[in-house]
Design an enzyme around this catalytic site. Structure first.
Site, PDB file in Angstrom:
ATOM      1  N   GLU A  95      -9.272  -1.222   6.901  1.00 17.22           N
ATOM      2  CA  GLU A  95      -8.078  -1.377   7.730  1.00 17.22           C
ATOM      3  C   GLU A  95      -8.519  -1.336   9.191  1.00 17.22           C
ATOM      4  OE1 GLU A  95      -5.178   1.823   7.666  1.00 17.22           O
ATOM      5  OE2 GLU A  95      -3.572   0.360   7.934  1.00 17.22           O
ATOM      6  N   GLU A 110      -4.890   9.467  18.548  1.00 21.93           N
ATOM      7  CA  GLU A 110      -5.546  10.778  18.535  1.00 21.93           C
ATOM      8  C   GLU A 110      -6.566  10.872  17.400  1.00 21.93           C
ATOM      9  OE1 GLU A 110      -2.222  10.233  18.969  1.00 21.93           O
ATOM     10  OE2 GLU A 110      -2.447  10.611  21.104  1.00 21.93           O
ATOM     11  N   GLN A 145       0.840  -1.196   0.000  1.00 20.73           N
ATOM     12  CA  GLN A 145       0.000   0.000   0.000  1.00 20.73           C
ATOM     13  C   GLN A 145       0.880   1.252   0.000  1.00 20.73           C
ATOM     14  OE1 GLN A 145      -1.571   0.646   3.815  1.00 20.73           O
ATOM     15  NE2 GLN A 145      -3.201   2.017   3.203  1.00 20.73           N
TER      16      GLN A 145
END
Lengths: 401, 380
Positions: free
Chosen positions: A238, A371, A120
């Site tokens: 993912e 985050e 990827q």
């Protein structure tokens, strides 16, 4: 070959019968794995929710677990597929969603059988959490595109045959609008793969330099300028893989710490005991959460809890491996091996506690930082308002870099 | 380690039960009504309890032949979640959970019917802070069928008609049933405004023994384990109210020209809370299922052990989550969250009290250490 017409009843018993029929004609014990997987693909049992002829049967996605479990029960569990995670988990659903019939016919089957490995090409040194800021340029030249740029954190690039690649094709529009998505042949001229050494000493990942790489327009996935939407499909896939089986209590890193505690009474202190019990409780809570999610998926009711699983496990791994080092005291001062090399997969059990501690630091960065995951949970699950955006209406070329 | 696969989801029947309990509570006991009630003379809402009993809530895990609904502790846990979400002042924990469990475990089925129907309210005469692993209490002495002694901090004793009392006598430990009228019940001022506690004094009070010796000890221990599992469900409900209410507020409250929920300093804390509550839900379902399984087959030692492990885990994990959620609710509401007028304080007080009830998280961690073989320092 079982080729019932579309719309035929595709419930769990029907799928189990199809699995049985395939195993009948292709004995897993004597058939070569790749050959067996090719037959499984042709029978529509690779991804049951994919269309017929493309590895599936157009069945509900929830029934995939039934098929997987049935193959396993009959003794067929494919091995050596760790290198296929990007292809199976990310490239396949993206190609299915945006690929032309020719692209789907070309890529899906060898991707499934393991004949072709994928990687990827997304992150860049200047585009991490803010992937849409990426700057790898693709410029059209007749029927081909000429690509220049640098990608980073690419696992498997040194073994991959193909890559999914996102590029900047129009720098004059805001960042989300000027991207285009391609399939990149990793053997093409101008693709330079270099190992990227990480703080553990070894190199699981690569940097990939693209210099005047020519990609035929027939390898574009989705429309020109539509790259962000295509990439979203890739990234939605993912996530933490939820297996078909319950995990046992005290699996994972907590087992290592618990074993040390049980076998080394001389290391015990009251403070470490409390810390260990706190983490044992959290590990068990995380395991049960994953188990609950697995049960939800099994009855076709996936919940948003999936987005939290990775987040929870990364913190847990970091804290447990930190405790493991403290628990060991003097032995915690040692490290097994700083040699710069490419490992075969990540096997935590085979490495030293120092490696556990250091490798787990990547868990809260790879696949979305904690985050960013908090933002996703807050905005998509809780429905809280988004950040004020300062870059939405600015042409990409004018953004501060 | 061998643990059985437990169903961690909610069944349709459980969800229907949740919906009817929630709608009754929203109608009859909204936060404003609870706030008004806690300042009155009688905190316990007996009328509401009768209505809840009318839909079967008082006797869910009680077999039908004993006057109950013939459901399981899983359904009780769903009700506990809803009662936590509303901090309704009803004697569910004292009567329908603790006293009922002690009587059932003691084989005193005949005494259960009145509690299961809601006709009578029961209380288990132990201090609410007692953890499941505590030594059998000796505060009350049994002598010739009469009890003497004082028990502090008894939950729902104020509203009780019947007391289930562990007492020590010349023949060892025993579990006794006493009419509340035969004891002196003195309410105390509590941190949790919505859950009355009382001191219960016996002075030669006439009592009937329902279990003795090891059977009495085991019945009490199992009742406290069940209580711990169901208390965690209540804590989950408290945490859910706190999160939902705070998220709703963060979407509408504007400062600096934008909703406060758009600031990462706020939204990340709410995301953390959501993650913790998702985990708490799995842990609570596991504890409820393990408790239900153990109740179904009292002779299954492995099931009893799993119920203990899961209850201790639930208390060790969910106590902190509920307190954190309630504290965040107060903080993120800002000034209004610190007022008497806003109900957030009712949930803060409940959450903190619950974290002490039936043993603090620390005591439950120590219990887990024993149960899963992670012994304390200084032991081999």
């Amino acid at each position: 070959m079982t080729t019932a017409p579309a719309g035929a009843s595709l419930d769990a018993p029907a799928l189990r019968r199809r699995v049985a029929a395939l195993v009948e004609t292709h004995d897993p014990a004597t058939t070569d794995q790749r050959e067996f997987l090719a037959a499984r693909f042709d029978a529509g049992l690779a991804w049951v929710h994919f269309p017929e002829g493309e590895g599936g049967l157009g069945a509900p996605r929830a029934l995939q677990a039934v098929v997987d479990q049935e193959f396993e029960r009959l003794g067929f569990v494919p091995t050596g597929r760790e290198g296929l995670v990007i292809g199976l988990g990310m490239a396949a659903p993206t190609i299915l969603a945006f690929g032309t019939p020719e692209q789907r016919a070309r890529y899906l089957k060898p991707l499934y059988t393991g004949e072709e490995v994928w990687c990827q090409l997304f992150s860049e040194p200047g585009a991490g959490s803010d992937l849409a800021a990426l700057g790898t340029r693709a410029v059209r030249d007749g029927d081909t595109w000429v690509v220049n740029g640098q990608k980073v954190w690419t696992s498997l690039a040194h073994r991959a045959d193909f890559a999914i690649l996102v590029t900047r094709t129009d720098p004059d529009v805001p960042k989300h609008k000027g991207m285009t998505y391609f399939v990149c042949d990793m053997s093409a001229e101008g693709v330079d793969v270099r190992p990227l050494r990480q703080l553990t000493g070894e190199a699981e990942f690569n940097e990939v330099y693209l210099t005047d790489v020519r990609i035929p327009d027939s390898q574009r996935l989705g429309a020109e300028g539509e790259g962000w939407r295509v990439a979203q499909t890739t990234l939605m896939n993912e996530r933490v893989a939820i297996g078909g089986h319950p995990e046992p209590r005290e699996g994972g890193l907590i087992a290592v710490a618990a074993h040390i505690w049980r076998t080394r009474p001389e290391l015990r202190t009251p403070g470490l005991h409390d810390a260990l019990l706190r983490l044992w409780v959290e590990a068990e809570a995380a395991r049960l959460t994953k188990e609950r999610l697995r049960q939800q998926l099994a009855v076709g009711q996936p919940g948003p809890e999936g987005s939290a699983a990775k987040f929870a496990f990364s913190r847990l791994n970091q804290e447990i491996s930190g405790l493991e080092l403290e628990l060991l005291g003097e032995e915690g001062l040692l490290y097994d091996d700083w040699t710069f090399r490419r490992p075969e997969g990540v096997s935590l059990a085979a490495r030293s506690p120092g490696f556990h501690y250091l490798r787990s630091k990547g868990n809260s960065i790879e696949g979305g930082t904690s985050e960013i995951l908090r933002n996703i949970i807050a905005e998509r699950v809780l429905g809280l308002p988004g950040e004020i955006r300062v870059d939405k209406d600015v042409a990409w070329k004018d953004l501060p870099k | 380690m061998s643990e059985k696969r437990l169903d961690l989801l909610y069944t349709e029947v459980e969800q229907e039960l949740r919906a009817s309990v929630r709608s009754l509570l929203e109608d009859k006991s909204p936060p404003s009504a609870v706030l008004a009630r806690v300042e009155g003379d009688q905190v316990t809402d007996t009328a509401l309890w009768k209505e809840l009993a009318g839909i079967g809530v008082a006797g869910l895990p009680v077999p039908e032949e004993l006057g109950g609904a013939g459901a399981s502790l899983r359904e009780s846990a769903v009700v506990a979640e809803e009662l936590g979400r509303s901090v309704a002042p009803v004697p569910f924990l004292g009567s329908a959970v603790l006293a009922t469990a002690a009587l059932l475990e003691a084989g005193a089925g005949d005494d259960v019917a009145a509690l299961a129907s809601g006709e009578a309210v029961g209380a288990l005469a132990v201090p609410l802070a007692t953890p499941p692993g505590a030594a059998f209490p000796e505060a009350v002495r049994a002598e010739d069928g009469a009890l003497s002694g004082t028990v502090t901090g008894v939950v729902d004793a104020v509203a009780a008609d019947v007391l289930v009392v562990p007492a020590a006598g010349p023949e060892g430990p025993g579990l006794y049933v006493v009419e509340a009228a035969a004891a002196r019940v003195t309410p105390v001022v509590t941190l949790d405004l919505t859950r009355p506690l009382a001191e219960v004094a016996f002075d030669g009070s006439a009592a009937r023994r329902v279990a003795s010796g090891a059977a009495a000890q085991e019945a009490l221990r199992r009742a406290l384990v069940t209580g711990a599992a169901l208390l965690s469900a209540e804590q989950l409900g408290v945490a859910e109210w706190a999160l939902d209410t705070t998220v709703a507020y963060a979407k509408t409250r504007h400062q600096f020209g934008r909703p406060i929920g758009s600031f990462q300093a706020v939204k990340h804390r709410l995301a953390d809370l959501w993650v913790a509550i998702s985990q708490a839900r799995a842990v609570v379902r596991s504890a409820a299922s393990a408790a239900a399984t153990a109740r179904q087959d009292p002779g299954d030692a492995e099931a009893a052990r799993e119920a203990e492990v899961n209850a201790a885990l639930a208390q060790a994990f969910v106590s902190g989550v509920a307190v954190k959620a309630a504290e965040e609710a107060v903080q993120l509401h800002g000034g209004i969250g610190f007022t008497w007028e806003h109900p957030a304080h009712l949930f803060l007080k409940r959450a903190k009290s619950d974290s002490i009830a039936l043993g603090t998280a620390d005591r439950h961690r120590l219990a887990l250490g024993r149960l899963v073989d992670l012994p304390a320092a200084g032991s081999d």
